[in-house]
Scaffold this active site. Sequence first.
Site, PDB file in Angstrom:
ATOM      1  NE  ARG A  76      -4.496  -0.992  10.263  1.00 47.89           N
ATOM      2  CZ  ARG A  76      -3.260  -0.618   9.287  1.00 47.89           C
ATOM      3  NH1 ARG A  76      -3.311   0.557   8.929  1.00 47.89           N
ATOM      4  NH2 ARG A  76      -2.328  -1.475   9.157  1.00 47.89           N
ATOM      5  NE  ARG A 118       6.794  -0.635   9.898  1.00 52.97           N
ATOM      6  CZ  ARG A 118       5.491  -0.596   9.242  1.00 52.97           C
ATOM      7  NH1 ARG A 118       5.332   0.202   7.891  1.00 52.97           N
ATOM      8  NH2 ARG A 118       4.139  -0.986   9.692  1.00 52.97           N
ATOM      9  NE  ARG A 136       7.814  -2.719   6.000  1.00 51.22           N
ATOM     10  CZ  ARG A 136       6.529  -2.646   6.295  1.00 51.22           C
ATOM     11  NH1 ARG A 136       5.708  -1.721   5.381  1.00 51.22           N
ATOM     12  NH2 ARG A 136       5.970  -3.049   7.409  1.00 51.22           N
ATOM     13  CE  LYS A 152      -1.837  -0.931   3.915  1.00 49.65           C
ATOM     14  NZ  LYS A 152      -1.277  -2.117   4.197  1.00 49.65           N
TER      15      LYS A 152
HETATM   16  P1  AP5 Z   1       4.815  -1.685   1.829  1.00 48.69           P
HETATM   17  O1  AP5 Z   1       4.542  -0.551   0.733  1.00 48.69           O
HETATM   18  O2  AP5 Z   1       5.597  -1.146   2.830  1.00 48.69           O
HETATM   19  O3  AP5 Z   1       3.521  -2.314   2.246  1.00 48.69           O
HETATM   20  P2  AP5 Z   1       2.253  -1.485   3.320  1.00 48.69           P
HETATM   21  O4  AP5 Z   1       1.116  -2.715   2.476  1.00 48.69           O
HETATM   22  O5  AP5 Z   1       2.397  -0.447   3.258  1.00 48.69           O
HETATM   23  O6  AP5 Z   1       2.724  -2.372   4.565  1.00 48.69           O
HETATM   24  P3  AP5 Z   1       2.656  -1.818   6.168  1.00 48.69           P
HETATM   25  O7  AP5 Z   1       3.334  -2.900   6.811  1.00 48.69           O
HETATM   26  O8  AP5 Z   1       3.333  -0.436   6.026  1.00 48.69           O
HETATM   27  O9  AP5 Z   1       1.148  -1.848   5.938  1.00 48.69           O
HETATM   28  P4  AP5 Z   1       0.422  -2.083   7.520  1.00 48.69           P
HETATM   29  O10 AP5 Z   1      -1.024  -1.646   6.935  1.00 48.69           O
HETATM   30  O11 AP5 Z   1       0.534  -3.244   8.429  1.00 48.69           O
HETATM   31  O12 AP5 Z   1       1.282  -0.695   8.346  1.00 48.69           O
HETATM   32  P5  AP5 Z   1       0.807   0.764   8.739  1.00 48.69           P
HETATM   33  O13 AP5 Z   1       2.030   1.390   8.839  1.00 48.69           O
HETATM   34  O14 AP5 Z   1      -0.408   1.246   7.889  1.00 48.69           O
HETATM   35  O15 AP5 Z   1       5.631  -2.860   1.182  1.00 48.69           O
HETATM   36  C1  AP5 Z   1       6.126  -4.085   2.221  1.00 48.69           C
HETATM   37  C2  AP5 Z   1       7.473  -4.464   1.629  1.00 48.69           C
HETATM   38  O16 AP5 Z   1       7.404  -5.038   0.220  1.00 48.69           O
HETATM   39  C3  AP5 Z   1       8.405  -3.089   1.338  1.00 48.69           C
HETATM   40  O17 AP5 Z   1       9.537  -3.516   1.716  1.00 48.69           O
HETATM   41  C4  AP5 Z   1       8.338  -3.019  -0.237  1.00 48.69           C
HETATM   42  O18 AP5 Z   1       9.535  -2.391  -0.892  1.00 48.69           O
HETATM   43  C5  AP5 Z   1       8.126  -4.563  -0.678  1.00 48.69           C
HETATM   44  N1  AP5 Z   1       7.031  -4.349  -1.766  1.00 48.69           N
HETATM   45  C6  AP5 Z   1       5.890  -3.745  -2.267  1.00 48.69           C
HETATM   46  N2  AP5 Z   1       5.390  -4.160  -3.222  1.00 48.69           N
HETATM   47  C7  AP5 Z   1       6.065  -5.060  -3.742  1.00 48.69           C
HETATM   48  C8  AP5 Z   1       6.041  -6.056  -4.997  1.00 48.69           C
HETATM   49  N3  AP5 Z   1       5.042  -5.623  -5.650  1.00 48.69           N
HETATM   50  N4  AP5 Z   1       6.993  -6.780  -5.110  1.00 48.69           N
HETATM   51  C9  AP5 Z   1       7.986  -7.073  -4.062  1.00 48.69           C
HETATM   52  N5  AP5 Z   1       8.114  -6.038  -3.374  1.00 48.69           N
HETATM   53  C10 AP5 Z   1       7.299  -5.294  -2.855  1.00 48.69           C
HETATM   54  O19 AP5 Z   1       0.425   0.409  10.139  1.00 48.69           O
HETATM   55  C11 AP5 Z   1       1.156   0.041  11.143  1.00 48.69           C
HETATM   56  C12 AP5 Z   1       0.521  -0.037  12.367  1.00 48.69           C
HETATM   57  O20 AP5 Z   1      -0.010   1.412  12.907  1.00 48.69           O
HETATM   58  C13 AP5 Z   1      -0.807  -0.796  12.643  1.00 48.69           C
HETATM   59  O21 AP5 Z   1      -0.223  -2.135  12.906  1.00 48.69           O
HETATM   60  C14 AP5 Z   1      -1.617  -0.405  13.670  1.00 48.69           C
HETATM   61  O22 AP5 Z   1      -1.007  -0.632  15.031  1.00 48.69           O
HETATM   62  C15 AP5 Z   1      -1.299   1.145  13.597  1.00 48.69           C
HETATM   63  N6  AP5 Z   1      -2.521   1.755  12.669  1.00 48.69           N
HETATM   64  C16 AP5 Z   1      -1.972   2.501  11.579  1.00 48.69           C
HETATM   65  N7  AP5 Z   1      -3.204   2.791  10.753  1.00 48.69           N
HETATM   66  C17 AP5 Z   1      -4.095   2.400  11.871  1.00 48.69           C
HETATM   67  C18 AP5 Z   1      -5.663   2.689  11.826  1.00 48.69           C
HETATM   68  N8  AP5 Z   1      -6.262   3.301  10.737  1.00 48.69           N
HETATM   69  N9  AP5 Z   1      -6.345   2.182  13.010  1.00 48.69           N
HETATM   70  C19 AP5 Z   1      -5.715   1.730  13.700  1.00 48.69           C
HETATM   71  N10 AP5 Z   1      -4.645   1.334  13.944  1.00 48.69           N
HETATM   72  C20 AP5 Z   1      -3.903   2.070  12.874  1.00 48.69           C
END
Ligand code: AP5
Length: 211
Positions: free
Chosen positions: A88, A156, A123, A13
């Site tokens: 979410r 991370r 990552r 994402k």
């Molecule tokens: P990446 O693009 O980083 O993936 P992502 O989907 O953004 O992954 P996240 O782990 O950031 O998502 P998440 O939803 O768990 O975390 P968030 O920060 O929102 O890609 C992943 C890896 O793969 C990278 O290294 C990239 O280079 C590689 N890659 C990407 N595409 C590829 C491809 N096609 N081929 C090969 N490699 C590829 O949330 C973190 C925490 O914050 C949550 O757990 C929660 O505790 C809190 N939080 C955030 N938002 C909320 C909310 N709305 N409500 C409550 N808690 C929240």
Amino acid sequence: MNLILLGPPGAGKGTQAEILSKRLGIETISTGVMLRTAIREGTELGTMAQEYINAGKLVPDDVVVGIVKERLSKDDCKKGFILDGFPRTTAQAEALEQAGVRIDKVLSLEVSDETIIERLSGRRECKDCGTPYHVVYKPSANGDKCQVCGGPLIQRADDNEETVKNRIQVYHEQTEPIKEFYQKQGKVVVAHGREELADTTREVAKALGLE
Ligand code: AP5
């Protein structure tokens, strides 16, 4: 375009949001980035959020809804925005609707649980500016330093295997139902997170009618 990116942790994402933001000239609002910035800066919000994030749990709805509403009220969101990682929970989706925020499309980025674990174990992100990398798929041109600011690359805290498993479970239980919420409104388009980044980017553009 007012767009939501929906998908499990590690689906890509953040990566696709960065590409779409440049292509469409609109801002990305990532709740994960906002919360990690608050943790880095040691704010009250960061101290509270850290415990939830490190355990792979969701930060309480009212907190996240509050920061997103405030961010959406800024002028730079008037020409469109990409929501990455929000909503979410169904409660967050309902709060967005109640606030009168118009959503045009919901892009569901789909990958298997096995792919998620492989992606997240490789990552890295810059400790200083947060720019994301992957040791295989998106390495820094500057070795183990950030190619943007030269800061050190770190893993991370929530990308360890146990926390990733919790995050996947939380996704299936609490976030996946949102897809149905928006399907009923006819707003969902689907793209698959492919092995090659460029293939995913092409599929995303096609799903959104950009090519
Ligand atoms: P990446 O693009 O980083 O993936 P992502 O989907 O953004 O992954 P996240 O782990 O950031 O998502 P998440 O939803 O768990 O975390 P968030 O920060 O929102 O890609 C992943 C890896 O793969 C990278 O290294 C990239 O280079 C590689 N890659 C990407 N595409 C590829 C491809 N096609 N081929 C090969 N490699 C590829 O949330 C973190 C925490 O914050 C949550 O757990 C929660 O505790 C809190 N939080 C955030 N938002 C909320 C909310 N709305 N409500 C409550 N808690 C929240």
